[in-house]
Enzyme design. Structure first.
Site, mmCIF file in Angstrom:
data_model
loop_
_atom_site.group_PDB
_atom_site.id
_atom_site.type_symbol
_atom_site.label_atom_id
_atom_site.label_comp_id
_atom_site.label_asym_id
_atom_site.label_seq_id
_atom_site.Cartn_x
_atom_site.Cartn_y
_atom_site.Cartn_z
ATOM 1 N N GLU A 100 15.049 14.123 37.096
ATOM 2 C CA GLU A 100 14.429 13.872 35.803
ATOM 3 C C GLU A 100 13.384 12.770 35.904
ATOM 4 O OE1 GLU A 100 12.989 14.357 32.753
ATOM 5 O OE2 GLU A 100 14.922 15.320 32.398
ATOM 6 N N ASP A 133 9.290 13.255 35.450
ATOM 7 C CA ASP A 133 8.558 12.559 34.387
ATOM 8 C C ASP A 133 7.385 11.754 34.937
ATOM 9 O OD1 ASP A 133 10.351 13.584 32.567
ATOM 10 O OD2 ASP A 133 11.556 11.761 32.435
ATOM 11 N N SER A 154 11.694 19.135 29.861
ATOM 12 C CA SER A 154 11.485 17.794 30.418
ATOM 13 C C SER A 154 10.116 17.666 31.075
ATOM 14 C CB SER A 154 12.558 17.468 31.465
ATOM 15 O OG SER A 154 13.723 16.995 30.858
ATOM 16 N N ASP A 183 -2.207 30.149 21.129
ATOM 17 C CA ASP A 183 -1.143 30.600 20.235
ATOM 18 C C ASP A 183 -0.211 31.550 20.991
ATOM 19 O OD1 ASP A 183 0.400 31.077 18.040
ATOM 20 O OD2 ASP A 183 -1.139 32.149 16.889
ATOM 21 N N ILE A 184 1.059 31.190 21.098
ATOM 22 C CA ILE A 184 2.034 32.008 21.818
ATOM 23 C C ILE A 184 2.700 32.939 20.805
ATOM 24 C CG2 ILE A 184 3.978 31.979 23.418
ATOM 25 C CD1 ILE A 184 1.438 30.362 24.297
ATOM 26 N N GLY A 232 5.406 34.181 16.906
ATOM 27 C CA GLY A 232 4.460 34.981 16.138
ATOM 28 C C GLY A 232 3.191 34.188 15.918
ATOM 29 N N GLY A 243 0.459 31.694 14.668
ATOM 30 C CA GLY A 243 0.604 30.389 14.039
ATOM 31 C C GLY A 243 1.841 29.666 14.529
ATOM 32 N N ASP A 246 5.587 28.593 15.168
ATOM 33 C CA ASP A 246 6.892 29.258 15.168
ATOM 34 C C ASP A 246 7.909 28.317 15.793
ATOM 35 O OD1 ASP A 246 7.060 29.860 18.157
ATOM 36 O OD2 ASP A 246 5.264 31.005 17.652
#
Length: 582
Positions: free
Chosen positions: A269, A273, A468, A507-508, A524, A526, A528
């Site tokens: 971790e 980072d 992460s 946009d996914i 969808g 916009g 989500d």
């Protein structure tokens, strides 16, 4: 005849009241439960109310404060501090010599277990879980009635683990390195056979971070609740990227330390980072705040970073968290208050949204969001699966490998924090609890271990994913933005959720963050509850989050600095096409 002076009633004699939000859930049931040794001395953190509440304009970054202004007007209420000091003296507790300044609103009190139990109306016991003994309290804290209000939270009586890191290591099921790295229970190997992997630089290129720009002059703060890093690993890693290794400084909070050991710990971790943030924001200074994995340590570390006038982080990255239901209300309120302070001071906080889909890993048949990602005063970062063709994105969908027991992006609706004004038009689903409403995440980025990041941990290169990776990715982008814009972005949600912010995102629109029951959320057009507004288009995002571009958020006295560029360098990792893991 002289009149007798009236004696002041002792606080200890006052009727007791439950401290709101202090209810602590039961810990694991064990046969060897024992009372905590009465003579053992511990330190608790008592959070007191502000002298003057922050205005809404402060909490949303529209009216920023200097550290001096904040300390003068919004630090600890002197009357509350006086009450706590009197309370402590009557119950045999002492104020720690290193108790923070008034800007932190925290008094550290030291005393024996016996004195703490009497002072806070609790019973402390020792319970063993998986070979480790924890000091546990269950139920509520009670206080003399006049202290309820002046005191907002009491942290540290219980030292059970509060959060988990949100990273996952890619590797075939039989991969020894991946399995060793997961022995601490922090993540699970990704079993897919042929996976794509990227250097952080390649991910930044795909997201159109400005070429050759630096984050010189910026400091990225990173909160860590365990693990550590080795300078030799950083030197080797950044040499392979063709970059100069970052300047990394550590700050100890509540006794936390940089404690690298092996891949059998949270080192993955910490290295993820540092390496992601520094690689995408070359030239930035890195300050790592190490703290124990408790609610006390977590909150103290964030408050320390926010009010650190020595290192002055302009952005803070957090990759640890846990389901809202695993936190006390007082702890969530106290942590969120520290994040409100960050917004008022022009500091951005990026937080991983979790790696266990819409349930956040719980099996109660309900959906849950991860905290502190659900705080409305942080940038919650969800995850995608990113595929490239050359230097362009060919596909990006929601990260969801739940059917293979390999994780998925967290996301959903808070049951604790209400719908923020800047999400009012985002069609956030209704919360399970009417008090909630805040939608998670805000943004997203590559997180699927099968399209993960090449990271060096404890002398070995491995591919790591998880949300992460997304928190430091966004922290690095904000640091670059701060350097280019000549002022810190601060609290960016109002800007990115505004109509003009849409152009700054990929946009996914495909994928979900659940498998089976309960039904979670679907991507969808916009915003989500899987990927938020989407993944970044770096150059456009930098323009959108520039506070100088809108008069309402303009920071007084800020001057735009020239963009600093570094010479382009190619490296074995960053050159050419993404690598294929075998």
């Amino acid at each position: 005849m002289a009149t007798k002076k009236k004696s002041t009633p002792h606080i200890s004699a006052s009727p007791r009241t439950v401290l709101p939000g202090s209810e602590k859930s039961a810990f694991v049931q064990t046969a060897d439960e024992k009372p905590a040794p009465s003579g053992t001395r511990i330190t608790v953190s008592v959070v007191v109310r502000r002298k003057t509440p922050l205005k809404a304009a402060n909490r949303t970054g529209k009216q920023r404060l200097t550290h001096a202004q904040y300390k003068k007007n919004h630090g600890a209420d002197p009357a509350a501090v006086k009450l706590v000091r009197t309370f402590a003296k009557e119950f045999g507790l002492t104020v720690a010599p290193d108790t923070p300044g008034p800007e932190r609103r925290t008094l550290k009190l030291i005393g024996t277990i016996a004195a703490m139990q009497k002072a806070f109306g609790v019973t402390l016991v020792h319970k063993n879980h998986e070979g480790t003994t924890y000091r546990v309290r269950e139920g509520s804290i009670t206080l003399p009635s006049e202290l309820v209000g002046p005191i907002e939270a009491v942290l540290g009586l219980d030292n059970r683990p509060q959060a988990q890191p949100h990273f996952r290591i890619a590797g075939e099921a039989g991969d020894i390195t991946a399995n060793i790295a997961q022995a601490g229970g922090f993540a699970h190997p990704h079993a897919s056979g042929a996976n794509t992997s990227y250097s952080p630089i390649q991910v930044a290129q795909l997201y159109q971070f400005p070429a050759n720009a630096t984050a010189a002059g910026q400091t990225i703060g990173i909160i860590e609740l365990g693990g550590g890093y080795k300078t030799t690993d950083l030197t080797t890693y950044f040499k392979s990227l063709g970059q100069k290794a970052p300047k990394v400084k550590t700050v100890s909070v509540d006794g936390g330390k940089n404690s690298p050991s092996n891949a059998n710990s949270a080192d993955g971790e910490v290295m993820l980072d540092i390496e992601v943030a520094a690689a995408v924001a070359p030239g930035a200074n890195i300050v790592v705040y190490f703290t124990p994995n408790t609610d006390q340590g977590f909150i103290d570390a964030i408050a320390t970073a926010v009010h650190d006038t020595t290192n002055k982080p302009s952005v803070i990255s957090i990759s640890w968290g846990g389901p809202e239901s695993s936190w006390t209300a007082q702890a969530m309120t106290a942590l969120d208050a520290a994040c409100q302070s960050a917004a008022a001071l022009g500091i951005t906080i990026t937080v991983a949204a979790g790696d266990n889909g819409s349930t956040d890993g719980l099996t109660d048949g309900q959906n849950h969001v991860d905290f502190p990602a659900s705080s409305p005063h942080v940038l919650a970062c969800g995850g995608t699966k990113l595929e490239a063709s050359g230097s362009s994105i060919s596909s990006e969908v929601v990260w969801n490998e739940l059917t293979n027991n390999e994780g998925a992006t967290g996301g959903g609706v808070s049951n604790f924090f209400p719908l923020p004004s800047w999400q009012a038009n985002s069609n956030v689903p209704a919360p399970t609890n009417s008090a909630g409403g805040r939608g998670v995440p805000d943004v997203s980025g590559d997180a699927d271990p099968s399209t993960g990041y090449i990271i060096r941990v404890d002398g070995k290169n491995m591919v790591i994913g998880g949300t992460s990776a997304v928190a430091p990715l966004w922290a690095g982008l904000i640091a670059v933005a701060n350097a280019q814009n000549g002022t810190s972005a601060g609290f960016i949600q109002p800007a990115i959720y505004a109509a003009k912010g849409k152009a700054a995102f990929n946009d996914i629109t495909s994928g979900t963050n659940y498998s089976g029951s309960p039904t979670g959320f679907t991507a969808g057009p916009g915003w989500d509850a899987c990927t938020g507004l989407g993944s970044p288009i770096g150059t456009k995002l930098i323009t959108v989050v520039n506070p100088s571009s809108t008069s309402s958020a303009k920071s007084k006295g800020s001057k735009k600095k020239p963009i600093r560029k570094r010479a382009a360098k190619k490296s074995p990792i960053s050159r050419g096409k993404p690598s294929r893991s075998r």
